[in-house]
Design a protein around this motif. Sequence first.
Motif, short mmCIF file in Angstrom:
data_model
loop_
_atom_site.label_atom_id
_atom_site.label_comp_id
_atom_site.label_asym_id
_atom_site.label_seq_id
_atom_site.Cartn_x
_atom_site.Cartn_y
_atom_site.Cartn_z
N GLY A 30 0.82 -1.21 0.00
CA GLY A 30 0.00 0.00 0.00
C GLY A 30 0.85 1.25 0.00
O GLY A 30 0.51 2.26 0.63
N THR A 31 1.94 1.21 -0.72
CA THR A 31 2.85 2.35 -0.78
C THR A 31 3.21 2.64 -2.24
O THR A 31 2.61 2.08 -3.14
CB THR A 31 4.10 2.06 0.08
N THR A 32 4.17 3.48 -2.46
CA THR A 32 4.57 3.84 -3.82
C THR A 32 5.92 3.21 -4.17
O THR A 32 6.71 2.90 -3.26
CB THR A 32 4.72 5.37 -3.96
N PRO A 33 6.20 3.05 -5.45
CA PRO A 33 7.54 2.59 -5.84
C PRO A 33 8.63 3.54 -5.31
O PRO A 33 9.72 3.09 -4.96
CB PRO A 33 7.49 2.59 -7.37
N GLY A 34 8.32 4.82 -5.24
CA GLY A 34 9.29 5.78 -4.71
C GLY A 34 9.69 5.49 -3.27
O GLY A 34 10.84 5.66 -2.89
N PHE A 35 8.73 5.04 -2.48
CA PHE A 35 9.04 4.67 -1.09
C PHE A 35 9.99 3.49 -1.07
O PHE A 35 10.97 3.49 -0.31
CB PHE A 35 7.75 4.34 -0.31
N LEU A 36 9.75 2.51 -1.92
CA LEU A 36 10.66 1.35 -1.98
C LEU A 36 12.05 1.77 -2.45
O LEU A 36 13.06 1.30 -1.92
CB LEU A 36 10.08 0.28 -2.91
N ARG A 37 12.11 2.68 -3.42
CA ARG A 37 13.42 3.18 -3.87
C ARG A 37 14.13 3.89 -2.72
O ARG A 37 15.35 3.77 -2.57
CB ARG A 37 13.26 4.12 -5.06
N SER A 38 13.39 4.64 -1.90
CA SER A 38 14.02 5.35 -0.78
C SER A 38 14.59 4.37 0.25
O SER A 38 15.61 4.65 0.87
CB SER A 38 13.04 6.32 -0.12
N LEU A 39 13.96 3.20 0.41
CA LEU A 39 14.50 2.19 1.33
C LEU A 39 15.78 1.59 0.76
O LEU A 39 16.69 1.24 1.52
CB LEU A 39 13.47 1.09 1.58
N ASP A 40 15.85 1.47 -0.55
CA ASP A 40 17.07 1.01 -1.21
C ASP A 40 18.17 2.05 -1.02
O ASP A 40 19.30 1.72 -0.64
CB ASP A 40 16.77 0.78 -2.69
N GLU A 41 17.85 3.32 -1.23
CA GLU A 41 18.83 4.40 -1.06
C GLU A 41 19.32 4.48 0.39
O GLU A 41 20.48 4.80 0.64
CB GLU A 41 18.24 5.73 -1.49
N ALA A 42 18.44 4.19 1.35
CA ALA A 42 18.79 4.23 2.76
C ALA A 42 19.53 2.96 3.20
O ALA A 42 19.91 2.83 4.35
CB ALA A 42 17.53 4.41 3.61
N LYS A 43 19.69 2.01 2.27
CA LYS A 43 20.40 0.76 2.50
C LYS A 43 19.68 -0.17 3.47
O LYS A 43 20.29 -1.03 4.09
CB LYS A 43 21.83 1.00 2.98
N LEU A 44 18.36 -0.01 3.62
CA LEU A 44 17.61 -0.94 4.45
C LEU A 44 17.40 -2.25 3.70
O LEU A 44 17.58 -3.32 4.25
CB LEU A 44 16.25 -0.36 4.87
#
Length: 105
Positions: A30-44
Amino acid sequence: MNSDPKTGPAHFEDDDYPAYTMGAAAEMLGTTPGFLRSLDEAKLITPQRSEGGHRRYSRYQLRLAARARELVDQGTALDAACRIIILEDQLAEALKINEQMRTQH
């Protein structure tokens, strides 16, 4: 591919198998692809890439992303949420190892 007639292909049981596309993962959470990209950028989470370069997520990564969304929705900054999740994950692993050592003796 390893397959068991009772359970299907072996990767169906594998929490680390990158089975979900970014679109499917975002929809499930229930989120956006952008949120998932931000988790990748944050190295989570670091999704694997398909041959075409598309991100692919595992069930384990989706659980981490769901926890991140929960914390962010509660007002926690993304970087703080990622740090909390990493610490929670490390604690769970340490407790698991501790329990395994305890039952061996």
